[in-house]
Design an enzyme around this catalytic site. Structure first.
Site, PDB file in Angstrom:
ATOM      1  N   LYS A 157       5.648 -11.186 -28.005  1.00 32.23           N
ATOM      2  CA  LYS A 157       6.415 -10.005 -28.437  1.00 32.23           C
ATOM      3  C   LYS A 157       6.972 -10.321 -29.826  1.00 32.23           C
ATOM      4  O   LYS A 157       8.145 -10.668 -29.982  1.00 32.23           O
ATOM      5  CB  LYS A 157       7.519  -9.726 -27.404  1.00 32.23           C
ATOM      6  CG  LYS A 157       8.097  -8.338 -27.472  1.00 32.23           C
ATOM      7  CD  LYS A 157       8.945  -8.039 -26.262  1.00 32.23           C
ATOM      8  CE  LYS A 157       9.832  -6.834 -26.475  1.00 32.23           C
ATOM      9  NZ  LYS A 157       9.159  -5.572 -26.750  1.00 32.23           N
TER      10      LYS A 157
HETATM   11  C1  LIG Z   1       3.974  -3.068 -26.654  1.00 29.50           C
HETATM   12  C2  LIG Z   1       4.738  -3.114 -25.365  1.00 29.50           C
HETATM   13  N1  LIG Z   1       4.072  -3.043 -24.205  1.00 29.50           N
HETATM   14  C3  LIG Z   1       4.713  -3.072 -23.021  1.00 29.50           C
HETATM   15  C4  LIG Z   1       6.084  -3.186 -22.949  1.00 29.50           C
HETATM   16  C5  LIG Z   1       6.770  -3.246 -21.619  1.00 29.50           C
HETATM   17  O1  LIG Z   1       7.317  -4.506 -21.387  1.00 29.50           O
HETATM   18  P1  LIG Z   1       8.611  -4.713 -20.501  1.00 29.50           P
HETATM   19  O2  LIG Z   1       8.360  -4.050 -19.208  1.00 29.50           O
HETATM   20  O3  LIG Z   1       8.736  -6.183 -20.346  1.00 29.50           O
HETATM   21  O4  LIG Z   1       9.759  -4.101 -21.230  1.00 29.50           O
HETATM   22  C6  LIG Z   1       6.821  -3.261 -24.124  1.00 29.50           C
HETATM   23  C7  LIG Z   1       8.271  -3.413 -24.105  1.00 29.50           C
HETATM   24  O5  LIG Z   1       8.775  -4.483 -24.275  1.00 29.50           O
HETATM   25  C8  LIG Z   1       6.138  -3.236 -25.366  1.00 29.50           C
HETATM   26  O6  LIG Z   1       6.804  -3.298 -26.515  1.00 29.50           O
END
Ligand SMILES: Cc1ncc(COP(=O)(O)O)c(C=O)c1O
Length: 310
Positions: A157
């Site tokens: 991330k």
């Molecule tokens: C690109 C992306 N995909 C998926 C998610 C979903 O991840 P999470 O459920 O850990 O927030 C996020 C959010 O963080 C994201 O930025």
């Protein structure tokens, strides 16, 4: 966005307006930062952070993939987040940890730049709106493909990678939709700009696998577990673009958006154009889990200790 009184920056609590970095911070120029999006909810037992340790684990993994050692331990960040929430007097809030390459040599080699950290909290409504959570949102398939492991690291991330989501988001809003759905490099369904995606067809739930270039979403994992506990089959497999329009139900999961149904894709109604019964069922249990109303999932909550008054 509602601001807070204090932010934690490199080991100090500072006033919101004093949380500053140098303009030659490496991350501003080259995107060399990793972050998390976390939420804390008000529960009967006090404020609780949803899957806090899992988010901090992912933060550390994201940093590792970009050759950064975390400058503070995960436990330190966890306890500091508790204190920050208490200092700001929030009962529920969004939590944003960020770890980045700071001010130092300019140029593409970041290895000599210091690794810095901050924690911020603020009150933030669901990303795709309360109305969107209730009635579903309208999506379009983005003309941008989701980043792939050919050139970046979908599992991390990392801030620089989010230019991909930013372009897809702008495109979807400017063309009159609520959200963009990105395909992966092979043309299969990948995810939303900040959410993972699930498709329901004839009672079975499908979601793209890790190898499709998704972010390994923590709410994705939670909803898979909830769905299986409710007795549904959840299959991780590639999903063709046309399956979105031909499915009975589609929903998105993410910390910012929570669980938001998709009611249209590319101007085609999904099912009857309203959130379907399986989406509703999972959304209800998920909402209960977030707010500490589901005994089965209380281990997902990290309670913020209330300081004793002496
Ligand atoms: C690109 C992306 N995909 C998926 C998610 C979903 O991840 P999470 O459920 O850990 O927030 C996020 C959010 O963080 C994201 O930025």
């Amino acid at each position: 966005m509602n601001t807070a009184d204090q932010i934690w920056l490199n080991g100090e609590f500072v006033a919101w307006e004093d949380a500053k970095v140098h303009v030659l911070t490496h991350a501003i120029h080259y995107g060399t930062a990793v972050f998390e999006g976390i939420r804390a909810y008000e529960t009967d037992r006090g404020t609780a952070i949803f899957r806090h340790r899992d988010h901090l684990d992912r933060l550390e993994s994201s940093a590792k993939l970009y050759y950064m050692d975390m400058p503070f331990s995960k436990e330190h960040l966890r306890e500091t987040t508790h204190e920050l929430i208490v200092r700001n007097g929030f009962r529920s809030c969004y939590v944003r940890p960020l770890v980045w390459r700071g001010y130092g040599p300019m140029g593409l080699n970041p290895l000599e730049n210091p690794v810095e950290a901050m924690l911020a909290v603020w009150e933030w409504a669901p990303y795709l709106g309360e109305e969107g959570k209730r009635n579903g949102v309208r999506g379009r398939v983005s003309s941008y493909r989701r980043i792939s492991s050919d050139s970046l690291i979908p599992h991390s991330k990392a801030s620089g990678q989010y230019l991909n989501s930013v372009l897809a988001k702008i495109e979807s809003l400017k063309s009159g939709y609520d959200e963009g759905i990105l395909l992966d490099d092979k043309g299969n369904v990948c995810e939303g700009t900040g959410e993972n995606i699930f498709v329901v067809k004839e009672g079975v739930i499908y979601t793209p696998p890790q190898t499709a270039g998704i972010l390994d979403g923590i709410n994705r994992k939670s909803c898979i577990q909830i769905a299986r506990d409710l007795g549904f089959d959840v299959v991780e497999r590639d999903i063709a673009r046309a399956e979105l329009a031909l499915s009975d139900e589609v929903f998105l999961t993410g910390t910012a958006a929570e669980l938001t149904p998709l009611r249209e894709i590319d101007d085609i109604e999904i099912g009857d154009g309203t959130p379907g019964p399986i989406t509703r069922q999972i959304q209800q249990v998920f909402d209960d889990a977030l707010h500490g109303r589901a005994a089965q999932y209380v281990e997902w909550l990290d309670l913020v200790p209330v300081p004793s008054r002496t």
